[in-house]
Scaffold this active site. Structure first.
Site, PDB file in Angstrom:
ATOM      1  CG  ASP A   1       0.885 -17.258 -19.175  1.00  0.00           C
ATOM      2  OD1 ASP A   1       0.701 -16.019 -19.305  1.00  0.00           O
ATOM      3  OD2 ASP A   1       0.947 -17.813 -18.056  1.00  0.00           O
TER       4      ASP A   1
ATOM      5  CG  HIS B   1      14.122  -0.325 -25.732  1.00  0.00           C
ATOM      6  ND1 HIS B   1      14.202   0.654 -24.758  1.00  0.00           N
ATOM      7  CD2 HIS B   1      12.897  -0.883 -25.586  1.00  0.00           C
ATOM      8  CE1 HIS B   1      13.069   0.674 -24.060  1.00  0.00           C
ATOM      9  NE2 HIS B   1      12.270  -0.251 -24.554  1.00  0.00           N
TER      10      HIS B   1
END
Length: 319
Positions: free
Chosen positions: A245, A67
């Protein structure tokens, strides 16, 4: 032999290249080698302790870094509080940033200040802690270019450029292009950060029972969860919620992407993002490699270096 005009043009082009590339060229993984040699271990210890008390700490840090960088570059402006006396209209009050966790950044900054007072910028802490948070969750490691300085201003209006969970794929891609990030590989790779962390029901509940790209069984599960209200949290990745993952991408292939913006990466016919999702779903190595490159590109967006900006001693206010 080149003419004088050719030689001068070549020299001018070289000078322009140096000028335009100067800010990024000043970033280096060894920037604090002499001024704060234990920086990595200090941040690792502080963030590791934060993760022990809040498993979402790593995901929260990387979200704050993203952000920050999407608004005028990676300059720590997202961390500034309102300060009327200095003309600062905080980015924190805008919708994309209202749920960011600033206390974790304060905790890490305090540890760094105790070790190396007045040396390490808040912008660099966000970048370095993002890498460490990913590694702590089982993701890749990489050398983070450092040397950013902190902005003395904020840009509340600029937060409209931060991708929203309610954006269309076209809107997401445009926001990436607006900051010179690739609208397929960078977009899909950085979205992979949703392989850990949580989201509030208010960001996806509109999909329940209405979105044909949401697995019906998964939709029923979410309906039960969201009976707790719009602020109820649930896992972005339901299969391995706290591990970094490739399962985020296999979830998309099974129509189990939590946010519509995530699922759209796979379910939008004809989009260049579909092939990238499939590639990352099939190879964690390819995902990790692309994620590292995209994170470095993200961190290189318009950094303040040299004498620009400052090194804040408190991330919430200018010195």
């Amino acid at each position: 032999m080149p003419s004088f005009i050719q030689t001068s043009s070549a020299a001018l082009l070289l000078l322009l290249a140096v000028m335009l590339g100067g800010s990024n060229a000043q970033l280096s993984p060894t920037f604090y080698a002499s001024t704060c040699p234990n920086l990595n271990s200090v941040v690792t210890t502080a963030l590791g302790q934060a993760v022990q008390s809040d498993i979402r700490a790593g995901a929260k840090i990387i979200r704050a870094h993203f952000h920050d960088c999407m608004v005028d570059g990676c300059d720590g402006s997202v961390l500034l509080d309102d300060d009327a006396a200095n003309g600062i209209d905080s980015e924190k009050d805008e919708a994309p940033n209202q749920t960011l966790d600033y206390d974790i950044v304060d905790t890490i900054k305090t540890a760094v200040e105790n070790a190396c007072p007045g040396v390490v910028s808040c912008a660099d802490i966000l970048a370095l802690a993002s890498q460490i948070g990913v590694a702590l969750a089982g993701g890749p490691t990489w050398q983070v270019p450092l040397g950013r300085r902190d902005s003395r201003t904020a840009n509340a209006a600029g937060t409209s450029g931060i991708p929203s969970p309610f954006d269309s794929l076209d809107q997401q891609q445009q926001k990436f292009r607006d900051v010179q990030l690739d609208d397929s590989t960078d977009l899909v790779a950085l979205s992979g950060a949703h392989t850990f962390g949580r989201a509030r029901c208010g960001t996806f509940s509109f999909r329940i029972g209405t979105d044909p790209n949401l697995d019906p069984t998964f939709s029923d599960v979410l309906a039960q969860i969201c009976q707790g209200g719009a602020n109820t949290l649930t896992n972005l990745d339901t299969s391995t919620p706290d591990d970094f993952d490739r399962n985020y991408y296999t979830n998309l292939q099974n129509n189990r992407g939590l946010l519509k913006t995530d699922q759209d990466l796979f379910s939008t016919n004809g989009s260049s993002t579909v092939a990238v999702v499939n590639r990352f779903a099939g190879s964690q190595t390819q995902f990790f490699d692309a994620f590292v490159q995209s994170m470095i590109k993200l961190g290189n967006l318009s950094p303040l270096t040299g004498t620009n900006g400052e090194v804040r001693t408190n991330c919430r206010r200018i010195n």
